[in-house]
Design an enzyme around this catalytic site. Structure first.
Site, PDB file in Angstrom:
ATOM      1  CB  SER A 102      38.533 -47.730  45.637  1.00  0.00           C
ATOM      2  OG  SER A 102      38.868 -46.732  44.748  1.00  0.00           O
ATOM      3  CE  LYS A 149      32.648 -47.704  51.708  1.00  0.00           C
ATOM      4  NZ  LYS A 149      32.077 -46.475  51.197  1.00  0.00           N
TER       5      LYS A 149
HETATM    6  O1  I6G Z   1      36.256 -45.432  51.657  1.00  0.00           O
HETATM    7  C1  I6G Z   1      36.601 -45.891  52.852  1.00  0.00           C
HETATM    8  C2  I6G Z   1      35.719 -45.861  53.888  1.00  0.00           C
HETATM    9  C3  I6G Z   1      36.082 -46.354  55.128  1.00  0.00           C
HETATM   10  C4  I6G Z   1      37.901 -46.425  53.035  1.00  0.00           C
HETATM   11  C5  I6G Z   1      38.264 -46.920  54.301  1.00  0.00           C
HETATM   12  C6  I6G Z   1      37.318 -46.875  55.344  1.00  0.00           C
HETATM   13  O2  I6G Z   1      37.727 -47.348  56.500  1.00  0.00           O
HETATM   14  C7  I6G Z   1      36.784 -47.383  57.545  1.00  0.00           C
HETATM   15  N1  I6G Z   1      39.499 -47.439  54.478  1.00  0.00           N
HETATM   16  C8  I6G Z   1      40.337 -47.464  53.462  1.00  0.00           C
HETATM   17  C9  I6G Z   1      41.692 -48.057  53.672  1.00  0.00           C
HETATM   18  C10 I6G Z   1      39.987 -46.980  52.213  1.00  0.00           C
HETATM   19  N2  I6G Z   1      38.776 -46.454  51.988  1.00  0.00           N
HETATM   20  C11 I6G Z   1      40.910 -47.023  51.064  1.00  0.00           C
END
Ligand code: I6G
Length: 681
Positions: free
Chosen positions: A87, A121
């Site tokens: 996470s 995100k």
């Molecule tokens: O939940 C996530 C969304 C976006 C991510 C993520 C992410 O990178 C743009 N990167 C990692 C390394 C992890 N979760 C664990």
């Protein structure tokens, strides 16, 4: 069987077509730079399909024609992630970001500026794709991070996910991680169709994406037009990757995978904050939901140095956006009547754009909420969209109250049927007392009866229910099964073909399950999960109908209030008559298997659930633990037997750690349930 020999020029032509289709797919989906028209693309596709039809031995499972076609599954199997899917830690302010950078510098014992890769995100579903020798061999959900569900057939239907990677230096095994999502526009279309059918709309694009990926029949997933952005790699064997996050992402892109176009490299936390502000401005214009941005240390060697905490890497952080809000005016409050007579105040608002979406309605839940907000018609109100598409009124601008503001008064008579509205002493929800005489309640009950998770009567949506009730053709669910073709074709805008389709859908719906039938009856407080528990407990509908309080209270999730509702429902002569008629019309279900579950296996134990589970809902996990005799409590104490911690578990997890209470993750819970014979699929 006689094998048809494939002429070499045909094999070469098929290979060339496949390459062309894959290339144009890549240009269109991954690079957003199409070079040919949709019609020209379709023509290439048709040519390949025609060749493969003529020479079936040409078909390979990574051919672009083979995205959809696997037989529906009975259930998803579990996949253990070879490297856990972590996470992210969350930041909510510029100060949190500065802290993040300070911790990194301290750990690396450096004063130098740190380079970060920034990216939006995506508010979707995290997945893992495994490629072996360039070929997609497995797709899996994140699940609890340790194991997820095998959704290979479903991810194969997603056109932006290559079935075969192209290009140089492919590792022999490569796990790509990212987020599958539904574009806002597609989401709006899916919900529009659902509402037309009378089904429940999805609350947000993330739920729609998750629901689409959890289809056992991949043909249904294919219809949902999912797509994916890749954001990192997991397992890498037999090959090297660039030494920066930025380099890795762009290498993935050259291999055919889709990465987000807003990815940037910046130096230092204040530049990260600027990126955050820029994406917050950009957010409404994007055709997908984002709930923040993610910052990652660019240098992979530094990432390795920094390492991880238990569940989160030290080298990455998610900076979340605050909920989206906007001010507007409350024009009117309308009162809607639900299936059980519940009267819900709904705010009609002066349309306002919040986060790129125009909002003109918001739920006010109940009259207690209206009082809590001190809300009056005409008020200037603050409306919030917290990721969800169902907006709510969160505050009133009391200083801006107009002189002609009007008090909001619960009507004393139902707006649909005129019956008295009653507010029981112990309830916050007012109800119409008209029962089945109230046309609004009848319509809502019928809509519920026909809905996807109930009897799943295709084509029987809100509009048709309204017509059938208004024309006096249908008053209760049993009437549906008495409808004739002649009655249906006499309805406005009902062609003979549609009438026939509806009659066929009604016939098809008669083969159901006991749980669906119980849910379809629309007993107050009996949702899908309670209906399932009742079916599993009683096996037999006659036994449920005759059950007394003592038996009902032994069912997981059923307390005195729900037991009372169930008994009252089955004692009502009108309900008894409708149920007898439904059963006489031929509704049937397979015998519910008696289980070997020992209802006292966890007797005397007290369990606590915390965080977000991914395979089960919290209610399901609770019901399953209760079916083994455990008590499920809301707080951790020294008497707690065990805590189940899902994603983003909060203070209950810390409490458990401090008190030395054992903590299980979801996969361990699933294993325990399975050991005790409790079905978890
Ligand atoms: O939940 C996530 C969304 C976006 C991510 C993520 C992410 O990178 C743009 N990167 C990692 C390394 C992890 N979760 C664990």
């Amino acid at each position: 069987m006689k094998l048809i020999e494939i002429p070499p020029q045909i094999a070469a032509q098929a290979a060339q077509l496949r390459d062309q289709i894959n290339r144009h797919n890549y240009l269109y989906h991954s690079l957003d730079k199409p070079q040919i028209s949709d019609a020209a693309f379709d023509a290439l596709f048709r040519q390949l399909r025609a060749l493969e039809a003529q020479y079936p031995a040409l078909v390979t499972d990574d051919s672009p024609t083979q995205r959809v076609g696997a037989a529906p599954l009975a259930s998803f199997s579990q996949v253990r992630h070879e490297l856990p899917m972590l996470s992210l830690e969350n930041a909510f302010s510029a100060a949190d970001l500065e802290d993040f950078e300070r911790r990194i510098k301290a750990r690396l014992e450096t004063d130098k500026q740190i380079e970060f890769v920034c990216e939006p995100k995506i508010d979707g579903v995290a997945v893992s794709l495994l490629y072996e020798d360039g070929k997609l061999v497995r797709g899996a959900t994140r699940g609890d991070g340790t194991s997820g569900e095998d959704i290979t057939q479903n991810v194969r239907t997603i056109e932006s996910i290559p079935l075969r990677l192209h290009g140089e230096n492919l590792p022999s095994r490569l796990e790509v991680r990212g987020e599958i999502y539904i574009a806002k526009r597609t989401f709006a279309a899916i919900n529009h169709e659902a509402l037309q059918r009378g089904d429940k709309a999805f609350a947000n694009p993330r739920n729609a994406a998750a629901g689409s990926l959890r289809q056992l029949d991949a043909r249904l997933t294919a219809k949902r037009k999912l797509t994916m952005f890749c954001y990192s790699v997991g397992l890498v064997e037999g090959g090297d990757l660039p030494a920066t996050q930025w380099g890795i992402l762009h290498r993935l892109q050259t291999w055919g995978l889709r990465i987000n176009p807003f990815i940037e490299v910046v130096c230092g936390s204040s530049a990260c904050r600027e990126y955050f502000d820029k994406m917050a401005t950009q957010r409404p214009e994007l055709d997908y939901e984002i709930d923040g941005v993610v910052f990652k240390v660019n240098d992979i060697n530094l990432q390795r140095h920094l390492g991880m905490l238990t569940r989160t890497p030290r080298w990455a952080i998610a900076h979340k956006f605050p909920a989206e809000e906007g001010y507007t005016r409350l024009l009117e409050v309308e009162f809607q009547v639900g299936r059980t007579g519940a009267i819900t105040p709904v705010a009609r608002l002066e349309p306002v754009k919040v986060g790129g979406v125009t909002i003109s309605n918001a739920t006010l839940h109940n009259m207690d909420e209206v009082a809590r907000l001190n809300l009056m018609t005409g008020d200037r109100v603050l409306v919030q969209r917290a990721g969800d598409v169902i907006p709510k009124v969160v505050a009133v601008d009391a200083a801006a109250r107009p002189a002609d503001a009007r008090a909001i008064v619960l009507p004393d008579h139902c707006p649909a049927c005129g019956a008295e509205v009653v507010l029981a002493a112990d309830e916050v929800i007012a109800r119409c007392s008209g029962g089945l005489y109230c046309s609004a309640q009848r319509k809502e009950s019928l809509r519920h009866f026909a809905s996807r998770l109930a009897m799943d009567i295709e084509g029987l949506g809100s509009k048709l229910v309204q017509q059938l009730v208004d024309e006096g053709l249908v008053n209760n669910p049993a009437d549906l099964y008495r409808l004739t073709e002649a009655q249906l074709v006499a309805l406005e805008r009902m062609a003979p073909k549609s009438a026939n389709n509806l009659l066929m859908a009604l016939e098809k719906s008669k083969a159901t399950t006991l749980a669906r039938f119980i849910y379809a009856l629309g007993i107050q407080e009996v949702g899908e999960s309670t209906a399932r528990n009742l079916a599993l407990f009683f096996h037999d509908f006659a036994a449920l109908r005759a059950a007394d309080d003592e038996q009902l209270l032994a069912v997981p999730d059923v307390g005195p209030v729900v037991a009372g509702r169930i008994r009252t429902f089955f004692h009502q002569p009108d309900n008894q008559k409708v149920i007898d008629e439904l059963l006489a019309s031929g509704i049937h279900w397979p015998q519910v298997a008696s289980s070997d579950v020992d209802p006292a296996a966890l007797k005397g134990q007290s369990w606590v659930l915390t965080g977000t589970l991914s395979v089960l809902t919290r209610n399901e996990a609770k019901a399953k633990l209760q079916s083994l005799g455990a008590k499920v409590s809301g707080s951790v104490s020294k008497n707690t037997t065990c805590v189940v911690a899902g994603d983003a578990a909060g203070s209950k997890l810390t409490d458990a750690q401090q008190l030395g209470v054992p903590v299980l993750d979801e996969s361990a819970l699933l294993a325990l349930l399975a050991e005790h014979g409790v079905e978890v699929a």
